[in-house]
Write a protein that holds these residues in place. Sequence first.
Motif, PDB file in Angstrom:
ATOM      1  N   PRO A 169       0.818  -1.222   0.000  1.00  0.00           N
ATOM      2  CA  PRO A 169       0.000   0.000   0.000  1.00  0.00           C
ATOM      3  C   PRO A 169       0.852   1.272   0.000  1.00  0.00           C
ATOM      4  CG  PRO A 169      -0.949  -1.615   1.489  1.00  0.00           C
ATOM      5  CD  PRO A 169       0.354  -2.184   1.025  1.00  0.00           C
ATOM      6  N   VAL A 172       2.076   1.931  -3.459  1.00  0.00           N
ATOM      7  CA  VAL A 172       0.987   2.460  -4.289  1.00  0.00           C
ATOM      8  C   VAL A 172       0.805   3.948  -4.007  1.00  0.00           C
ATOM      9  CG1 VAL A 172      -1.471   2.296  -4.846  1.00  0.00           C
ATOM     10  CG2 VAL A 172      -0.169   0.209  -4.355  1.00  0.00           C
ATOM     11  N   ARG A 173       0.836   4.312  -2.736  1.00  0.00           N
ATOM     12  CA  ARG A 173       0.658   5.718  -2.362  1.00  0.00           C
ATOM     13  C   ARG A 173       1.786   6.580  -2.946  1.00  0.00           C
ATOM     14  NH1 ARG A 173       2.168   9.626   0.874  1.00  0.00           N
ATOM     15  NH2 ARG A 173       3.949   8.412   1.612  1.00  0.00           N
ATOM     16  N   PHE A 176       1.387   7.044  -6.717  1.00  0.00           N
ATOM     17  CA  PHE A 176       0.321   7.977  -7.124  1.00  0.00           C
ATOM     18  C   PHE A 176       0.730   9.430  -6.886  1.00  0.00           C
ATOM     19  CE2 PHE A 176      -3.571  10.416  -6.172  1.00  0.00           C
ATOM     20  CZ  PHE A 176      -4.209  10.280  -7.401  1.00  0.00           C
ATOM     21  N   ASP A 359     -11.943  -5.867  -9.412  1.00  0.00           N
ATOM     22  CA  ASP A 359     -12.713  -4.705  -8.992  1.00  0.00           C
ATOM     23  C   ASP A 359     -14.175  -4.919  -9.396  1.00  0.00           C
ATOM     24  OD1 ASP A 359     -13.412  -2.241  -8.068  1.00  0.00           O
ATOM     25  OD2 ASP A 359     -12.487  -1.096  -9.688  1.00  0.00           O
ATOM     26  N   PHE A 415      -7.291   8.792  -5.472  1.00  0.00           N
ATOM     27  CA  PHE A 415      -6.554   7.733  -4.782  1.00  0.00           C
ATOM     28  C   PHE A 415      -7.488   6.801  -4.007  1.00  0.00           C
ATOM     29  CE2 PHE A 415      -4.113   6.002  -1.169  1.00  0.00           C
ATOM     30  CZ  PHE A 415      -3.125   5.332  -1.880  1.00  0.00           C
ATOM     31  N   ALA A 416      -8.475   7.334  -3.321  1.00  0.00           N
ATOM     32  CA  ALA A 416      -9.371   6.503  -2.504  1.00  0.00           C
ATOM     33  C   ALA A 416     -10.349   5.724  -3.372  1.00  0.00           C
ATOM     34  CB  ALA A 416     -10.117   7.374  -1.505  1.00  0.00           C
ATOM     35  N   LYS A 417     -10.997   6.403  -4.326  1.00  0.00           N
ATOM     36  CA  LYS A 417     -12.041   5.764  -5.122  1.00  0.00           C
ATOM     37  C   LYS A 417     -11.473   4.802  -6.162  1.00  0.00           C
ATOM     38  CE  LYS A 417     -15.262   9.654  -4.678  1.00  0.00           C
ATOM     39  NZ  LYS A 417     -16.001  10.718  -5.415  1.00  0.00           N
ATOM     40  N   ASP A 418     -10.280   5.087  -6.633  1.00  0.00           N
ATOM     41  CA  ASP A 418      -9.710   4.290  -7.723  1.00  0.00           C
ATOM     42  C   ASP A 418      -8.482   3.498  -7.278  1.00  0.00           C
ATOM     43  OD1 ASP A 418     -11.485   5.308  -9.843  1.00  0.00           O
ATOM     44  OD2 ASP A 418     -10.467   7.206  -9.466  1.00  0.00           O
ATOM     45  N   TYR A 419      -8.440   3.133  -6.006  1.00  0.00           N
ATOM     46  CA  TYR A 419      -7.243   2.507  -5.461  1.00  0.00           C
ATOM     47  C   TYR A 419      -6.821   1.267  -6.244  1.00  0.00           C
ATOM     48  CZ  TYR A 419      -3.957   0.246  -2.316  1.00  0.00           C
ATOM     49  OH  TYR A 419      -2.852  -0.365  -1.806  1.00  0.00           O
ATOM     50  N   ILE A 422      -5.166   2.164  -9.477  1.00  0.00           N
ATOM     51  CA  ILE A 422      -3.855   2.773  -9.228  1.00  0.00           C
ATOM     52  C   ILE A 422      -2.863   1.710  -8.774  1.00  0.00           C
ATOM     53  CG2 ILE A 422      -2.627   4.456  -7.779  1.00  0.00           C
ATOM     54  CD1 ILE A 422      -5.387   5.986  -7.689  1.00  0.00           C
ATOM     55  N   GLN A 423      -3.336   0.782  -7.967  1.00  0.00           N
ATOM     56  CA  GLN A 423      -2.489  -0.337  -7.542  1.00  0.00           C
ATOM     57  C   GLN A 423      -2.008  -1.138  -8.746  1.00  0.00           C
ATOM     58  OE1 GLN A 423      -4.466  -3.749  -5.732  1.00  0.00           O
ATOM     59  NE2 GLN A 423      -2.939  -3.754  -4.086  1.00  0.00           N
TER      60      GLN A 423
END
Length: 466
Positions: A169, A172-173, A176, A359, A415-419, A422-423
């Motif tokens: 995680p 990923v952060r 982004f 997803d 970042f939150a909605k499309d994690y 993005i991952q």
Amino acid sequence: MIKKIKGLSVAFFAMLGMVQAQEADQALGVDNSTSNTKKVKLDGIAAVVGDYVILESDIDKTLIDLQNQGASTEDVTRCSLLGKLMEDRLYAHQAVQDSLLVSDDMVNAQSDRQIQQLTQEIGSVEKMLRYYKKSDMESFREELFQINKLRMLSEKMQGEIVESIEVTPEEVRQFFYKIPEDERPVFGAELEIAQIVKQPEAPEEEKQKVINQLKEIRQDVLENDASFNVKTILYSQDPAKKSNGGLYSITKETQFVKEFKDVAFSLQEGEISEPFETMFGYHILYVEKVRGQERDVRHILMIPDIPQSAIDKAVSELDTIRQQILDGKYTFAEAALNFSDEKETKFDGGLLRNPINFDSRFELTKMDPTLYNQVRDLKDGEISRPLRENDQRGGPPKFKIMKISNRYDEHEADFAKDYIKIQELALREKQFKAIKEWMDDHIEDTYIHVDSESRACDFANNWVKE
């Protein structure tokens, strides 16, 4: 396979760039009557990577293949094509060095599928051979075998490189937030889709009929030495494998249903299973070869006949469920939990998962055409009438009602909605870096020769060593 010339390979002669001596000239079909020391340029060799030779004609064929597939070749250069061909051969060369082998049966199975598909598309075997300018099927099959063997080795090596790569995680952060805000990706319009499924059941007498037939086939193979391969071609209802004798090469990690793998790995080489059931129907399975953790198996799949009365019952039940949802007796999620026959979705409100990243969202431009056609006319809150869906993997048909649960407009990545997306992007970047590092290391350690005419190419990799 590399052509041998008087005990040496073409790669050896390519390394020299020229060959001397009457014996080598004769081996290459060169007229050397004027001089025993005549120098002959090995015309047509663009590059050599390890044990693989790339001919100028290979570049030409690759370009033609791209054009035949409808791909744009406007920005494609001979240098870029050569670079890609060299990458594939480096992967394949190293796969052999690392003993990541691909069985001839697997390659032949792939070739058989391609020949069958090409024959159907072009019209006949004769037309196919004329189209590809081949005089006979043997030469066509041999060329196809070599192409597929190289491709499958290359894919196996690439899979080995990235197999264990994961992203945390935190990675990923960081991935982004290092992207400038004005350069962040934009995701297209997406849908969330839910469904309730009814699977018509075959009556017990039809199931027993299939089981008895599979037992008879097994007995004939064991007692009368009948060919399991031939029996598969005659009787199997597996559309993907019928033409090549029902062959699969599998490991315990291969994505097969549990029941199939349990039987496959409970048998010894040469054994044939008793009939067993999976979600696709009933099978018998023959273990043809065991190679460490991998084994080649053949199977015969037979599907019990489903009477029209069972189909009518499934459709009627879905009509009733649909009306009860519309009347407010159940929500769609409650109805899915209580009535759906699909275990993968019923406990999640009937919500479908994208097979690419698991997803719940499906981007419209990337949706499977069959799924898109099923939901494209549905309005928000609307529930479809019962739809029939045939199983492309060979199982019995199922019936379902569908609903669009949510719509998401095109938007800049959040970042939150499309994690999950993005991952996925972060993972791809990490895999790309790993492949790049692997490529650099193995180019350094592998014999590579680039023809003088191609040495000026601006390759993405350091093929022309200093």
